[in-house]
Design a protein around this motif. Structure first.
Motif, PDB file in Angstrom:
ATOM      1  N   UNK A  95       0.837  -1.196   0.000  1.00  0.00           N
ATOM      2  CA  UNK A  95       0.000   0.000   0.000  1.00  0.00           C
ATOM      3  C   UNK A  95       0.871   1.243   0.000  1.00  0.00           C
ATOM      4  N   UNK A  96       0.452   2.262  -0.732  1.00  0.00           N
ATOM      5  CA  UNK A  96       1.250   3.487  -0.724  1.00  0.00           C
ATOM      6  C   UNK A  96       0.779   4.522  -1.720  1.00  0.00           C
ATOM      7  N   UNK A  97       1.557   5.587  -1.794  1.00  0.00           N
ATOM      8  CA  UNK A  97       1.229   6.705  -2.664  1.00  0.00           C
ATOM      9  C   UNK A  97       2.141   6.711  -3.881  1.00  0.00           C
ATOM     10  N   UNK A  98       1.782   7.520  -4.856  1.00  0.00           N
ATOM     11  CA  UNK A  98       2.555   7.581  -6.094  1.00  0.00           C
ATOM     12  C   UNK A  98       2.276   8.889  -6.809  1.00  0.00           C
ATOM     13  N   UNK A 149      -5.486  11.521 -17.206  1.00  0.00           N
ATOM     14  CA  UNK A 149      -6.886  11.425 -16.787  1.00  0.00           C
ATOM     15  C   UNK A 149      -7.048  11.265 -15.277  1.00  0.00           C
ATOM     16  N   UNK A 150      -5.933  11.149 -14.570  1.00  0.00           N
ATOM     17  CA  UNK A 150      -5.973  10.943 -13.125  1.00  0.00           C
ATOM     18  C   UNK A 150      -5.511  12.178 -12.378  1.00  0.00           C
ATOM     19  N   UNK A 151      -5.981  12.316 -11.137  1.00  0.00           N
ATOM     20  CA  UNK A 151      -5.569  13.428 -10.297  1.00  0.00           C
ATOM     21  C   UNK A 151      -5.308  12.902  -8.883  1.00  0.00           C
ATOM     22  N   UNK A 152      -4.717  13.741  -8.012  1.00  0.00           N
ATOM     23  CA  UNK A 152      -4.451  13.286  -6.645  1.00  0.00           C
ATOM     24  C   UNK A 152      -5.705  12.721  -5.973  1.00  0.00           C
ATOM     25  N   UNK A 153      -5.490  11.618  -5.241  1.00  0.00           N
ATOM     26  CA  UNK A 153      -6.595  10.930  -4.582  1.00  0.00           C
ATOM     27  C   UNK A 153      -7.074   9.708  -5.346  1.00  0.00           C
ATOM     28  N   UNK A 154      -6.871   9.709  -6.668  1.00  0.00           N
ATOM     29  CA  UNK A 154      -7.261   8.557  -7.470  1.00  0.00           C
ATOM     30  C   UNK A 154      -6.351   7.366  -7.175  1.00  0.00           C
ATOM     31  N   UNK A 186      -0.875  -1.593  -4.646  1.00  0.00           N
ATOM     32  CA  UNK A 186      -1.955  -0.600  -4.676  1.00  0.00           C
ATOM     33  C   UNK A 186      -1.340   0.785  -4.486  1.00  0.00           C
ATOM     34  N   UNK A 187      -1.643   1.715  -5.370  1.00  0.00           N
ATOM     35  CA  UNK A 187      -1.088   3.068  -5.268  1.00  0.00           C
ATOM     36  C   UNK A 187      -2.187   4.116  -5.398  1.00  0.00           C
ATOM     37  N   UNK A 188      -2.195   5.061  -4.444  1.00  0.00           N
ATOM     38  CA  UNK A 188      -3.095   6.206  -4.510  1.00  0.00           C
ATOM     39  C   UNK A 188      -2.250   7.437  -4.811  1.00  0.00           C
ATOM     40  N   UNK A 189      -2.730   8.280  -5.706  1.00  0.00           N
ATOM     41  CA  UNK A 189      -1.918   9.389  -6.197  1.00  0.00           C
ATOM     42  C   UNK A 189      -1.882  10.561  -5.212  1.00  0.00           C
ATOM     43  N   UNK A 190      -0.671  11.018  -4.913  1.00  0.00           N
ATOM     44  CA  UNK A 190      -0.495  12.200  -4.065  1.00  0.00           C
ATOM     45  C   UNK A 190      -0.193  13.435  -4.901  1.00  0.00           C
ATOM     46  N   UNK A 191       0.181  13.234  -6.165  1.00  0.00           N
ATOM     47  CA  UNK A 191       0.573  14.348  -7.041  1.00  0.00           C
ATOM     48  C   UNK A 191       0.553  13.848  -8.480  1.00  0.00           C
ATOM     49  N   UNK A 192       0.900  14.739  -9.399  1.00  0.00           N
ATOM     50  CA  UNK A 192       0.888  14.370 -10.816  1.00  0.00           C
ATOM     51  C   UNK A 192       2.294  14.292 -11.398  1.00  0.00           C
ATOM     52  N   UNK A 193       3.295  14.179 -10.527  1.00  0.00           N
ATOM     53  CA  UNK A 193       4.689  13.998 -10.939  1.00  0.00           C
ATOM     54  C   UNK A 193       5.192  15.130 -11.840  1.00  0.00           C
ATOM     55  N   UNK A 194       4.558  16.302 -11.733  1.00  0.00           N
ATOM     56  CA  UNK A 194       4.944  17.431 -12.573  1.00  0.00           C
ATOM     57  C   UNK A 194       5.777  18.431 -11.772  1.00  0.00           C
ATOM     58  N   UNK A 208      -4.251  10.581   0.146  1.00  0.00           N
ATOM     59  CA  UNK A 208      -3.864   9.485  -0.748  1.00  0.00           C
ATOM     60  C   UNK A 208      -3.497   8.237   0.045  1.00  0.00           C
ATOM     61  N   UNK A 209      -2.756   8.410   1.137  1.00  0.00           N
ATOM     62  CA  UNK A 209      -2.352   7.268   1.960  1.00  0.00           C
ATOM     63  C   UNK A 209      -3.568   6.582   2.566  1.00  0.00           C
ATOM     64  N   UNK A 210      -4.541   7.377   3.022  1.00  0.00           N
ATOM     65  CA  UNK A 210      -5.752   6.787   3.601  1.00  0.00           C
ATOM     66  C   UNK A 210      -6.534   5.990   2.560  1.00  0.00           C
ATOM     67  N   UNK A 211      -6.656   6.522   1.361  1.00  0.00           N
ATOM     68  CA  UNK A 211      -7.395   5.816   0.318  1.00  0.00           C
ATOM     69  C   UNK A 211      -6.754   4.473  -0.018  1.00  0.00           C
ATOM     70  N   UNK A 212      -5.431   4.464  -0.146  1.00  0.00           N
ATOM     71  CA  UNK A 212      -4.726   3.225  -0.458  1.00  0.00           C
ATOM     72  C   UNK A 212      -4.875   2.218   0.669  1.00  0.00           C
TER      73      UNK A 212
END
Length: 275
Positions: free
Chosen positions: A97-100, A106-111, A236-244, A258-262
C-alpha cells in the motif's frame, strides 16, 4: 548481519523458489510510516517482532492473520524488507500500500491505480549479443525476467471487486471544500525507479516508453522478489501528485488523503480474503 547475508544467499539459490512453503498469513507492506500506521490501526491483538532491526507487526484483520512492515523508501530498502518478510514469516501473499505520482493525464491526486503490472523504469542492460534490454535477470533461474511483473490474477480480481464498496476520500479544494468529482480507480501500469519524479518531460517519457499510469520508488522491487520466489503479490497506489513541476507542493498537501485511500482499499481486500 549474518541473517541478512544468509537471506541474500538464499535468494541466489534456486531451492528457495522451489521449496517455499507458505503459511496462512498475508504480508502487508508500505514505504513509510504514515502508510503503515493506517494499516496497523486496524490490527486486532497486535504484536511487534523485530527481524534484523526491521519492525514487523503481527495481528489480525477480520479473519485473516497479517504481518505489517514499513519498507523504507527506495528499491533496495523495499527488496530487503520483502526478503526478510518472506524468509521469516512465509506469507502466502504480499500486498503493498502506498502513494505515487500520477503519469496518466486522466488521473488526479486521490485517485487509485491498482497495478495490473509493474516495471523498473530506471533499469537497463546490454545482453551478450549487444542488444539493449530493460529486463532484469532472475537470480534463481539465471533467465531474464519479464519487463512487466504481472499482479496475481486472483488478488487483482478481489481488489477490482471490493473497491466498488470502499468509501474513498476526494481531494480537498483550496476553498476548504471537497471535490465532488468521484475518486477514479483504475487497473493500470505502475513504474518504479529510485527517483522522485517532478518533471513533465519525464512524465511524458514514462507514458510513452512504458504506458505508465503512476510512478513510485518501491513497487517493482517488491514485485520482482515475489515473482522470483513465486509468491502472489499486488501493488496498490493512490496518487499524491501528478509527478509534474508542482509535485513537491502537491505531495505535501495531498499525501495524507492518498495514503488513507490506499490503506482503506488494502484493508478491504484483506477482509474480503477472509470471507
Amino acid at each position: 548481519m549474518k541473517k541478512v547475508t544468509l537471506i541474500f544467499l538464499l535468494l541466489a539459490n534456486v531451492s528457495l523458489g522451489q521449496h517455499y512453503k507458505p503459511r496462512p498469513v498475508t504480508g502487508l507492506l508500505g514505504a513509510f510510516g504514515a502508510e503503515v500506521a493506517l494499516v496497523n490501526q486496524s490490527l486486532k491483538k497486535p504484536k511487534t517482532v523485530i527481524v534484523d532491526g526491521i519492525t514487523f507487526t503481527t495481528g489480525r484483520i477480520g479473519n485473516q492473520r497479517v504481518v505489517v512492515a514499513e519498507t523504507g523508501i527506495g528499491k533496495v530498502n523495499a527488496a530487503m524488507t520483502t526478503a526478510l518478510l518472506l524468509d521469516h514469516f512465509r506469507p502466502q501473499r504480499v500486498l503493498f500500500t502506498g502513494i505515487a505520482g500520477g503519469t496518466n493525464p486522466d488521473l488526479q491526486p486521490g485517485d487509485i491505480v491498482i497495478a495490473g503490472r509493474t516495471a523498473h523504469h530506471d533499469y537497463g542492460s546490454i545482453t551478450d549479443k549487444n542488444t539493449p534490454t530493460r529486463q532484469t535477470r532472475n537470480a534463481l533461474t539465471k533467465q531474464f525476467n519479464p519487463v512487466y511483473f504481472p499482479a496475481d490474477s486472483a488478488l487483482l480480481k478481489v481488489a477490482e471487486t471490493v473497491v466498488k464498496g470502499v468509501s474513498l476520500e476526494g481531494i480537498p479544494l483550496a476553498s476548504g471544500g471537497v471535490s465532488n468529482r468521484p475518486v477514479k480507480v483504475m487497473t493500470g501500469t505502475v513504474v518504479t525507479g529510485d527517483v522522485f519524479v517532478a518533471s513533465p518531460t519525464k512524465v511524458s517519457s514514462l507514458r510513452a516508453d512504458f504506458g505508465a499510469d503512476a510512478t513510485e520508488m518501491e513497487g517493482a522491487a517488491v514485485a520482482q522478489v515475489c515473482y522470483q520466489i513465486q509468491v502472489p503479490h499486488l501493488i496498490i497506489r493512490s496518487l499524491s501528485d501528478r509527478a509534474d513541476a508542482e509535485a513537491h507542493i502537491a505531495y505535501d498537501k495531498f499525501y495524507p488523503t492518498a495514503a488513507r485511500n490506499s490503506a482503506k482499499l488494502v484493508i478491504a481486500i484483506v477482509q474480503a480474503l477472509g470471507k
